[in-house]
Motif scaffolding. Structure first.
Motif, mmCIF file in Angstrom:
data_model
loop_
_atom_site.group_PDB
_atom_site.id
_atom_site.type_symbol
_atom_site.label_atom_id
_atom_site.label_comp_id
_atom_site.label_asym_id
_atom_site.label_seq_id
_atom_site.Cartn_x
_atom_site.Cartn_y
_atom_site.Cartn_z
ATOM 1 N N ASN A 20 2.949 27.779 -20.385
ATOM 2 C CA ASN A 20 2.466 28.614 -21.486
ATOM 3 C C ASN A 20 0.998 28.973 -21.306
ATOM 4 O OD1 ASN A 20 4.988 28.475 -22.696
ATOM 5 N ND2 ASN A 20 4.433 26.732 -24.002
ATOM 6 N N ARG A 21 0.196 28.035 -20.810
ATOM 7 C CA ARG A 21 -1.214 28.334 -20.571
ATOM 8 C C ARG A 21 -1.376 29.387 -19.480
ATOM 9 N NH1 ARG A 21 -4.947 23.123 -19.956
ATOM 10 N NH2 ARG A 21 -6.467 24.811 -19.775
ATOM 11 N N LEU A 22 -0.575 29.286 -18.439
ATOM 12 C CA LEU A 22 -0.671 30.246 -17.339
ATOM 13 C C LEU A 22 -0.223 31.631 -17.778
ATOM 14 C CD1 LEU A 22 0.686 28.056 -14.401
ATOM 15 C CD2 LEU A 22 -1.689 28.582 -14.957
ATOM 16 N N ALA A 23 0.706 31.682 -18.702
ATOM 17 C CA ALA A 23 1.203 32.981 -19.174
ATOM 18 C C ALA A 23 0.114 33.782 -19.869
ATOM 19 C CB ALA A 23 2.389 32.765 -20.117
ATOM 20 N N ASP A 24 -0.891 33.084 -20.408
ATOM 21 C CA ASP A 24 -1.984 33.771 -21.107
ATOM 22 C C ASP A 24 -3.164 34.070 -20.195
ATOM 23 O OD1 ASP A 24 -0.565 33.643 -23.495
ATOM 24 O OD2 ASP A 24 -1.401 31.683 -24.021
ATOM 25 N N ALA A 25 -3.093 33.643 -18.932
ATOM 26 C CA ALA A 25 -4.229 33.801 -18.022
ATOM 27 C C ALA A 25 -4.250 35.187 -17.398
ATOM 28 C CB ALA A 25 -4.171 32.745 -16.920
ATOM 29 N N ALA A 26 -5.472 35.718 -17.207
ATOM 30 C CA ALA A 26 -5.610 37.006 -16.525
ATOM 31 C C ALA A 26 -5.475 36.846 -15.018
ATOM 32 C CB ALA A 26 -6.960 37.622 -16.867
ATOM 33 N N GLY A 27 -5.680 35.652 -14.524
ATOM 34 C CA GLY A 27 -5.563 35.349 -13.104
ATOM 35 C C GLY A 27 -5.634 33.854 -12.931
ATOM 36 N N LEU A 28 -5.518 33.404 -11.694
ATOM 37 C CA LEU A 28 -5.484 31.974 -11.413
ATOM 38 C C LEU A 28 -6.355 31.694 -10.193
ATOM 39 C CD1 LEU A 28 -4.098 29.364 -12.398
ATOM 40 C CD2 LEU A 28 -2.273 29.822 -10.753
ATOM 41 N N LEU A 29 -7.249 30.719 -10.322
ATOM 42 C CA LEU A 29 -8.060 30.229 -9.208
ATOM 43 C C LEU A 29 -7.634 28.787 -8.953
ATOM 44 C CD1 LEU A 29 -10.434 30.181 -7.183
ATOM 45 C CD2 LEU A 29 -11.942 29.620 -9.111
ATOM 46 N N VAL A 30 -7.109 28.520 -7.758
ATOM 47 C CA VAL A 30 -6.620 27.191 -7.416
ATOM 48 C C VAL A 30 -7.559 26.597 -6.370
ATOM 49 C CG1 VAL A 30 -4.684 25.836 -6.550
ATOM 50 C CG2 VAL A 30 -4.254 27.917 -7.873
ATOM 51 N N CYS A 31 -8.310 25.559 -6.761
ATOM 52 C CA CYS A 31 -9.260 24.890 -5.871
ATOM 53 C C CYS A 31 -8.691 23.529 -5.478
ATOM 54 C CB CYS A 31 -10.606 24.711 -6.568
ATOM 55 S SG CYS A 31 -11.408 26.259 -7.035
ATOM 56 N N LEU A 32 -8.720 23.230 -4.191
ATOM 57 C CA LEU A 32 -8.039 22.045 -3.663
ATOM 58 C C LEU A 32 -8.956 21.221 -2.779
ATOM 59 C CD1 LEU A 32 -4.957 24.127 -2.546
ATOM 60 C CD2 LEU A 32 -4.926 22.513 -4.454
ATOM 61 N N ASP A 33 -9.020 19.924 -3.051
ATOM 62 C CA ASP A 33 -9.607 18.983 -2.115
ATOM 63 C C ASP A 33 -8.670 18.911 -0.900
ATOM 64 O OD1 ASP A 33 -11.149 16.836 -1.071
ATOM 65 O OD2 ASP A 33 -9.806 15.398 -2.029
ATOM 66 N N PHE A 34 -9.144 18.321 0.189
ATOM 67 C CA PHE A 34 -8.300 18.221 1.383
ATOM 68 C C PHE A 34 -7.747 16.814 1.583
ATOM 69 C CE2 PHE A 34 -7.521 17.564 5.915
ATOM 70 C CZ PHE A 34 -6.612 18.585 6.159
ATOM 71 N N ASP A 35 -8.608 15.860 1.956
ATOM 72 C CA ASP A 35 -8.150 14.494 2.245
ATOM 73 C C ASP A 35 -7.668 13.813 0.969
ATOM 74 O OD1 ASP A 35 -8.971 13.851 5.206
ATOM 75 O OD2 ASP A 35 -10.667 14.932 4.343
ATOM 76 N N GLY A 36 -6.453 13.284 1.023
ATOM 77 C CA GLY A 36 -5.881 12.616 -0.130
ATOM 78 C C GLY A 36 -5.232 13.561 -1.112
ATOM 79 N N THR A 37 -5.347 14.862 -0.863
ATOM 80 C CA THR A 37 -4.769 15.869 -1.765
ATOM 81 C C THR A 37 -3.770 16.731 -1.005
ATOM 82 O OG1 THR A 37 -6.764 15.892 -3.141
ATOM 83 C CG2 THR A 37 -5.308 17.811 -3.287
ATOM 84 N N LEU A 38 -4.246 17.508 -0.044
ATOM 85 C CA LEU A 38 -3.335 18.264 0.814
ATOM 86 C C LEU A 38 -2.844 17.413 1.974
ATOM 87 C CD1 LEU A 38 -5.149 21.727 1.028
ATOM 88 C CD2 LEU A 38 -3.205 21.090 -0.416
ATOM 89 N N ALA A 39 -3.696 16.512 2.431
ATOM 90 C CA ALA A 39 -3.365 15.641 3.568
ATOM 91 C C ALA A 39 -3.418 14.183 3.121
ATOM 92 C CB ALA A 39 -4.362 15.854 4.704
ATOM 93 N N PRO A 40 -2.463 13.365 3.543
ATOM 94 C CA PRO A 40 -2.538 11.935 3.231
ATOM 95 C C PRO A 40 -3.770 11.306 3.875
ATOM 96 C CG PRO A 40 -0.350 12.551 4.073
ATOM 97 C CD PRO A 40 -1.258 13.720 4.314
ATOM 98 N N ILE A 41 -4.328 10.289 3.225
ATOM 99 C CA ILE A 41 -5.420 9.522 3.819
ATOM 100 C C ILE A 41 -4.885 8.749 5.020
ATOM 101 C CG2 ILE A 41 -7.036 7.639 3.460
ATOM 102 C CD1 ILE A 41 -7.880 10.052 1.930
ATOM 103 N N VAL A 42 -5.606 8.845 6.148
ATOM 104 C CA VAL A 42 -5.191 8.149 7.363
ATOM 105 C C VAL A 42 -6.363 7.328 7.894
ATOM 106 C CG1 VAL A 42 -3.397 9.805 8.012
ATOM 107 C CG2 VAL A 42 -5.759 10.208 8.735
ATOM 108 N N GLU A 43 -6.044 6.363 8.760
ATOM 109 C CA GLU A 43 -7.084 5.491 9.304
ATOM 110 C C GLU A 43 -8.123 6.262 10.102
ATOM 111 O OE1 GLU A 43 -7.573 2.180 8.901
ATOM 112 O OE2 GLU A 43 -5.956 2.173 7.422
ATOM 113 N N ASP A 44 -7.680 7.225 10.910
ATOM 114 C CA ASP A 44 -8.570 8.037 11.732
ATOM 115 C C ASP A 44 -8.755 9.399 11.066
ATOM 116 O OD1 ASP A 44 -9.956 9.470 13.589
ATOM 117 O OD2 ASP A 44 -8.437 9.342 15.172
ATOM 118 N N PRO A 45 -9.929 9.706 10.517
ATOM 119 C CA PRO A 45 -10.134 10.989 9.837
ATOM 120 C C PRO A 45 -9.827 12.202 10.706
ATOM 121 C CG PRO A 45 -11.966 9.502 9.422
ATOM 122 C CD PRO A 45 -11.128 8.853 10.499
#
Length: 279
Positions: A20-45
């Motif tokens: 419902n919140r998105l239906a009222d939006a004029a647009g959407l900005l999606v900001c994403l961290d990388f490590d631990g968010t898009l990629a699993p945390i691993v021993e070797d960065p």
């Protein structure tokens, strides 16, 4: 801007309200961290890669009209750009360097202090060389001491030596911040991921809804920047956060981003004028 922390709610329980919140939006900005968010945390960065589902979901979002995607990472800009394709905007070194609209901007204070960061990283390489599996990452504008693979008994030594070196050779120009089994060394002035997100959001149309997803202490400033008008999503953890919602892992991030892509496409289609019909 949110000023207090509380226990984020499980995201899965709130999808109807989010729709419902998105239906009222004029647009959407999606900001994403990388490590631990898009990629699993691993021993070797150096081995960190986004999951296939996250890679595909980001590509779908990037191709959806009305949605702008950005990656906001503690990694150096050149590093994170090589690890995930598709986003229109990249912020590296916690937003000290920003790539958008075909150009790269570097914060002038960070640029001036880069030589001091370089010197500190060199000193720490020597000072911590005897600690097994301790790694110093020189990211030009910031440095990171990685001790995820260091024997637990040696962790206090890593912290003591790092603080000692920075106190002695960094002066008032440099500070240390903490993350998940890391110590971050950067220029000492008020700046963080939240400032980068605010800069990025300022270029978006009015009434754009901003989503930020991240997993670490350094992401809290971004949550505060987007809440309560936007949507902050904390990945993992059990404690309070400035984010309103929580998911458990990059697996759940992928599920949400896939849902967001399909929802965004649905809302974009609903905003299109009806096709003309022949008489």
């Amino acid at each position: 801007m949110a000023e207090t922390e509380s226990q984020p709610r499980p995201l899965e329980e709130r999808r109807p309200q989010l729709h419902n919140r998105l239906a009222d939006a004029a647009g959407l900005l999606v900001c994403l961290d990388f490590d631990g968010t898009l990629a699993p945390i691993v021993e070797d960065p150096d081995a960190a890669v986004p999951t296939e589902r996250n890679r595909n979901a980001v590509a779908t979002l990037a191709a959806t009209p009305g949605i702008t995607t950005a990656v906001v990472s503690g990694r150096a800009l050149t590093d994170v750009r090589e690890r995930v394709d598709g986003p229109a905007i990249y912020a590296g070194n916690h937003g000290l360097e920003l790539a958008r609209n075909g150009s790269i901007a570097v914060h002038p204070v960070a640029r001036k202090r880069a030589a001091r960061i370089d010197r500190l990283c060199s000193i720490l390489e020597t000072a911590l060389s005897s600690v097994p599996n301790c790694r110093i990452e020189n990211k030009r504008l910031t440095g990171t001491v990685h001790f995820r693979s260091v024997p637990p008994a040696a962790e206090p030594t890593v912290r003591r030596i790092t603080h000692g070196v920075v106190d002695r050779f960094g002066g008032d120009a440099v500070e240390i911040s903490t993350g998940k089994r890391i110590l971050e060394i950067g220029p000492d002035f008020p700046w963080g991921k939240g400032n980068a997100v605010e800069l990025i959001a300022a270029d978006e149309p009015p009434a754009t809804t901003v989503v930020y997803i991240g997993d670490d202490v350094t992401d809290e400033s971004a949550f505060r920047a987007v809440e309560p008008d936007g949507i902050g999503i904390r990945v993992g953890g059990t404690g309070p956060s400035s984010a309103s919602y929580r998911v458990e892992s990059p697996v759940e991030v992928a599920s949400f981003l896939s849902w967001l892509g399909s929802t965004g496409a649905e809302l974009a289609a609903a905003d299109e004028p009806p096709a003309a019909t022949a008489d």
